[in-house]
Design a protein around this motif. Structure first.
Motif, short mmCIF file in Angstrom:
data_model
loop_
_atom_site.label_atom_id
_atom_site.label_comp_id
_atom_site.label_asym_id
_atom_site.label_seq_id
_atom_site.Cartn_x
_atom_site.Cartn_y
_atom_site.Cartn_z
N VAL A 114 28.52 -6.37 -9.52
CA VAL A 114 29.85 -6.95 -9.49
C VAL A 114 30.34 -7.00 -8.05
N GLU A 115 30.88 -8.15 -7.65
CA GLU A 115 31.29 -8.34 -6.26
C GLU A 115 32.31 -7.30 -5.83
N ALA A 116 33.18 -6.92 -6.72
CA ALA A 116 34.25 -5.99 -6.36
C ALA A 116 33.73 -4.62 -5.97
N THR A 117 32.53 -4.26 -6.44
CA THR A 117 32.00 -2.93 -6.14
C THR A 117 30.85 -2.98 -5.14
N THR A 118 30.65 -4.13 -4.51
CA THR A 118 29.61 -4.28 -3.48
C THR A 118 30.26 -4.27 -2.11
N ARG A 119 29.71 -3.47 -1.21
CA ARG A 119 30.25 -3.37 0.14
C ARG A 119 29.19 -3.83 1.15
N GLN A 120 29.57 -4.74 2.02
CA GLN A 120 28.65 -5.24 3.03
C GLN A 120 29.14 -4.87 4.42
N GLY A 121 28.20 -4.72 5.35
CA GLY A 121 28.57 -4.35 6.71
C GLY A 121 27.55 -4.82 7.72
N THR A 122 27.89 -4.66 9.00
CA THR A 122 27.01 -5.06 10.09
C THR A 122 27.04 -3.99 11.17
N LEU A 123 25.89 -3.70 11.74
CA LEU A 123 25.81 -2.71 12.81
C LEU A 123 26.48 -3.22 14.08
N ALA A 124 26.63 -2.32 15.05
CA ALA A 124 27.20 -2.69 16.35
C ALA A 124 26.39 -3.81 16.98
N GLU A 125 27.05 -4.65 17.77
CA GLU A 125 26.38 -5.79 18.40
C GLU A 125 25.18 -5.33 19.23
#
Length: 206
Positions: A114-125
């Motif tokens: 479910v989109e509401a319980t998915t967390r996305q992220g990106t590391l430092a540049e």
């Protein structure tokens, strides 16, 4: 008249003199740049490792609070990662929480949560994921019906976080633009993540 010209000459610099000074400054800056940028890149690498440690801790708490297995996975050679529930078909039938866009990939497993319980992220540049090692034990194999053994569609093998506070035994390696590398190791029994230096594949198994 001659005295006035002498005073003007002493009070300023010629164009040639300015060019020489600027050239020397450029040379000095080019020599000093590596020593100035190295700490900055090292700081980015440490920040990325701290971020992953924090994500591991958060995923562990989320699994304990929700009573559902959470998983962490990333895209190799990028800084992208995501944390989401590991859902089975029986979970969705019992709780009716299947969202649009989810699809069964075999053996009753749901690929997308479910989109509401998915967390996305990106590391430092400038920092990317280099690789991972995830130990496959009987529990993780049964939980995922063997799906944990391999990554899916460009993603790493998933690292699992269980409702009882335990996790997969795993290690994640990251690298910076200048070739620096660091590693975050996750101990399955305690769920504690630690940052360490990475030099070879032997470090992953220690």
């Amino acid at each position: 008249m001659q005295r006035s010209a002498t005073i003007r000459r002493l009070g300023g610099f010629s164009l040639l003199e300015l060019l020489v000074v600027l050239t020397l400054l450029v040379i000095l800056l080019s020599l000093a740049a590596p020593s100035i940028l190295a700490p900055l890149r090292g700081s980015r690498l440490k920040n990325a490792a701290d971020t992953i440690c924090a994500e591991f801790a958060k995923a562990r708490v989320e699994a304990m609070e929700s009573g559902r297995v959470r998983m962490f996975r990333f895209q190799t050679d990028t800084g992208n990662y995501q944390v989401e529930p590991w859902l089975r078909a029986s979970d969705t039938q019992e709780n009716n929480i299947v969202g649009e866009g989810e699809r069964v990939i075999g053996n009753g497993l749901i690929e997308q949560s479910v989109e509401a319980t998915t967390r996305q992220g990106t590391l430092a540049e400038g920092v990317t994921f280099m690789g991972e090692q995830v130990d496959v034990d009987m529990r993780s194999y049964e939980t995922t019906d063997g799906q944990i053994a391999d990554g899916q569609a460009g993603y790493s093998r998933p690292i699992l976080f269980y409702p009882d506070g335990t996790t997969s035994d795993a290690a994640v390696v990251m690298k910076s633009e200048d070739g620096g590398m660091t590693m975050v190791k996750l101990r399955g029994l305690t769920g504690i993540a630690k940052i360490g230096e990475y030099q070879s594949t032997e470090d992953l198994s220690q």
